[in-house]
Structures are given as structure tokens and as C-alpha cells.
Motif scaffolding. Sequence first.
Motif, short mmCIF file in Angstrom:
data_model
loop_
_atom_site.label_atom_id
_atom_site.label_comp_id
_atom_site.label_asym_id
_atom_site.label_seq_id
_atom_site.Cartn_x
_atom_site.Cartn_y
_atom_site.Cartn_z
N THR A 287 0.83 -1.23 0.00
CA THR A 287 0.00 0.00 0.00
C THR A 287 0.86 1.27 0.00
O THR A 287 0.31 2.38 -0.07
CB THR A 287 -0.86 0.08 1.27
OG1 THR A 287 0.03 0.00 2.40
CG2 THR A 287 -1.89 -1.03 1.34
N GLY A 288 2.18 1.09 0.18
CA GLY A 288 3.06 2.26 0.31
C GLY A 288 3.15 2.76 1.74
O GLY A 288 3.74 3.81 2.01
N ALA A 289 2.56 1.99 2.67
CA ALA A 289 2.43 2.48 4.06
C ALA A 289 3.76 2.93 4.67
O ALA A 289 3.82 3.97 5.33
CB ALA A 289 1.79 1.39 4.93
N ILE A 290 4.82 2.14 4.45
CA ILE A 290 6.11 2.46 5.10
C ILE A 290 6.69 3.73 4.48
O ILE A 290 6.99 4.70 5.19
CB ILE A 290 7.10 1.29 4.95
CG1 ILE A 290 6.56 0.03 5.64
CG2 ILE A 290 8.47 1.67 5.51
CD1 ILE A 290 7.38 -1.24 5.37
N LEU A 291 6.84 3.73 3.16
CA LEU A 291 7.48 4.89 2.50
C LEU A 291 6.68 6.17 2.72
O LEU A 291 7.23 7.22 3.05
CB LEU A 291 7.65 4.64 1.01
CG LEU A 291 8.37 5.81 0.33
CD1 LEU A 291 9.86 5.73 0.56
CD2 LEU A 291 8.07 5.89 -1.15
N SER B 9 6.00 11.47 4.86
CA SER B 9 5.09 12.47 5.42
C SER B 9 5.72 13.18 6.62
O SER B 9 5.34 14.29 6.96
CB SER B 9 3.75 11.84 5.80
OG SER B 9 3.92 11.02 6.93
N GLU B 10 6.71 12.51 7.22
CA GLU B 10 7.41 13.12 8.37
C GLU B 10 8.66 13.87 7.93
O GLU B 10 9.25 14.61 8.71
CB GLU B 10 7.83 12.03 9.37
CG GLU B 10 6.70 11.16 9.89
CD GLU B 10 5.91 11.79 11.02
OE1 GLU B 10 6.32 12.85 11.53
OE2 GLU B 10 4.86 11.22 11.38
N ARG B 11 9.14 13.58 6.72
CA ARG B 11 10.37 14.19 6.21
C ARG B 11 10.13 14.75 4.81
O ARG B 11 10.66 14.22 3.82
CB ARG B 11 11.49 13.13 6.13
CG ARG B 11 11.89 12.52 7.44
CD ARG B 11 12.88 13.42 8.19
NE ARG B 11 13.18 12.84 9.49
CZ ARG B 11 14.16 11.99 9.73
NH1 ARG B 11 14.97 11.62 8.75
NH2 ARG B 11 14.36 11.53 10.94
N PRO B 12 9.33 15.80 4.70
CA PRO B 12 9.04 16.33 3.37
C PRO B 12 10.33 16.78 2.67
O PRO B 12 11.25 17.25 3.32
CB PRO B 12 8.12 17.52 3.64
CG PRO B 12 7.93 17.61 5.10
CD PRO B 12 8.73 16.56 5.78
N GLY C 51 -0.77 13.15 -0.01
CA GLY C 51 -0.06 14.38 -0.38
C GLY C 51 1.45 14.26 -0.25
O GLY C 51 2.13 15.19 0.20
N VAL C 52 1.97 13.11 -0.66
CA VAL C 52 3.40 12.85 -0.57
C VAL C 52 3.94 12.59 -1.98
O VAL C 52 3.31 11.89 -2.76
CB VAL C 52 3.60 11.61 0.35
CG1 VAL C 52 4.82 10.83 -0.02
CG2 VAL C 52 3.62 12.02 1.81
N ALA C 53 5.11 13.15 -2.29
CA ALA C 53 5.71 12.93 -3.61
C ALA C 53 6.73 11.81 -3.54
O ALA C 53 7.64 11.84 -2.71
CB ALA C 53 6.38 14.22 -4.09
N ALA C 54 6.56 10.80 -4.41
CA ALA C 54 7.49 9.67 -4.43
C ALA C 54 7.49 9.07 -5.83
O ALA C 54 6.59 9.34 -6.62
CB ALA C 54 7.07 8.61 -3.41
#
Length: 286
Positions: free
Chosen positions: A126-130, A135-138, A163-166
Motif C-alpha cells: 500500500t506504500g504504508a512504510i514509505l 510524510s514526516e520528512r518532506p 499528499g506525498v511525492a514519491a
Amino acid sequence: MTTGRALCQTAEAQLAAAGVASAAGDAQVLFWHVLRQVTGQALPRHALREHLAADVAPAVAQAYAVAIAARAGRQPVSQITGRRAFWKHDFRVTADTLDPRPETELLVEAALGESFDSVLDMGTGTGAILISILSERPGIRGVATDLSPAALEVAQGNAHMIGVAAEFISSDWFSEINERFALIVSNPPYIALDEMSGLAPEVRDWEPRMALTDEGDGLAAYRAICAGAPDHLKPGGRLMVEIGPTQAHDVSDLMRGAGLTDPTVLKDLDGRDRVVWGRNPVTKGA
Ligand SMILES: C[S@@+](CC[C@H](N)C(=O)[O-])C[C@H]1O[C@@H](n2cnc3c(N)ncnc32)[C@H](O)[C@@H]1O
């Protein structure tokens, strides 16, 4: 007409008869889910009280019967609701993704204890880890891989929703990865083939098989990940992996064998070995 409470009690008995251990809690969670789904409203959990006392609309009763039948068939709650809370966010979960487990939050916590400017999550599901880490280290570069295109699609959707870019790459472990990272994390499939029959039906019959087992001794993914890590870690970079509670010794040996130094084992909240991490020597990967 029937009240919500009466419906939930009947559902609880149905789930208990089907062998569901958490019958009462699941009956309520699924009632809440169906209310939100049918009314299209973001109903807060405390509003359940009111709905339990009131008569239930036929559309809600019908949708609830479908949800309870699925749960009695031992489909996990997260697949029925399509959601699982992990770290600080809600993640979309499907039949193509592992249901993120609370114990995996230890990997996120351990990662966030370090400083790093890039992170690779292998077998992202699900992408949960990344996504939780980013989200804590934008602003940090984040890459996720999986061999399942369907899982990658879900992970990409979750990154967008949160709302995270990866970057999301279809890759058989390191096969499509051509750069070095300061941190590599992974929760790979680690259940041995001979342990599969002993799993709860929710896991064995409903979660994606390739997320659970390597069809062998449960260590195949660690062999591939440890062997490839030195060529994909920056000097002094870390590899952190989740493990099954009996695998700390074997995985530490694999890290040492690959040239990673000082393998360290972390325990989860239940006191079981859960994460192993090792470091790339500072002279390697420069
Ligand atoms: C145990 S699940 C972990 C999912 C997610 N990281 C989590 O912790 O909730 C393992 C993931 O590894 C993926 N996987 C299995 N074999 C793989 C391979 N050879 N290369 C890359 N990913 C693989 C599966 O599709 C699955 O998404």
C-alpha cells in the motif's frame, strides 16, 4: 423495522459462528462503515450511538448484510472497508495489497530515528512504510518498488491522497534500481511455505500470496535484498528490514555475509524480534 443495535447483535452471532474472534467489534465497525457508505457522510464514530438506537433504513440493512456475509467468509475488515489506519494516515487497501500491520510501524519509527536524504522501500504494498516516512520528512527523495503492478497502483493512489511525492517503480527487488540510497527499508514476504497452512483464513485465503511467502524457507527475499544492498546504499547508509520473530539470527548472518556491519535487532511492543538493520561501511559505495 429493526434497530441498529438489534442488527449488530444478530451480525455478531453470525460472525462468532463463523469463527471470527473479534465478532462484536467487527460487527460495529462494519455497521459504521456501511452507514458512511450508504449515506455518503463522514460520520464520526461517536454518532454510532444514535444510529444503534434508531431504526435502520432498508438500504443500510441490505448493504450491512453483504458486508457481514463477506466477513463471515473471513474476508479481512480492511478489504471490506477498503481502509487501514497506519502510523498517522488512512491507507487504501485492496485484495492486491498486504493489510499494513501495526508492528510494521516499528520500521517507520526506527527509520525516523536516523538522518537520511533518500529512501528506497522495496515491496511497498500500500506504500504504508514509505509514505509514512516521507510524510514526516518532506523534501526527501523517496522511491518505492513492488513486483505487483496492482499494488504499485494502490501505493501511488495513497501517496496522492496523503499528499506525498514519491517515485514508484516496478522491480524484482533491485533489478530496476540504478542508484544509491542513504536508507533502504523493506518488509518482504517472510512466511515459510510450511507455515502457510497454519495462518488465519483472513491472511491465508485473502491476502496476496506473493506478499506473504517466498514458497520456500521464508528467507529468499532477505538473501536478494542483503546481497544487493551494498551496491545500492551510499557510504554509511543503512538497510532496515522487518523480520518474522524467529529470523533475527539468519537475517543478521545474511547482512554480515553481504558486508554490512553491526547488524542490530529491534523488538516490537510484544517483545518479539521485529526489525534488523545493518550499515554499509563508509568506505563502500563512495
Ligand atoms: C509483506 S508485503 C509488505 C507490504 C508493505 N510494505 C507493508 O509493510 O505493508 C511484501 C510486498 O513485497 C512484494 N514483493 C514480493 N516479491 C517481490 C519481488 N520479487 N520484488 C519486489 N517486491 C516483491 C509483494 O507484492 C508485497 O507487496
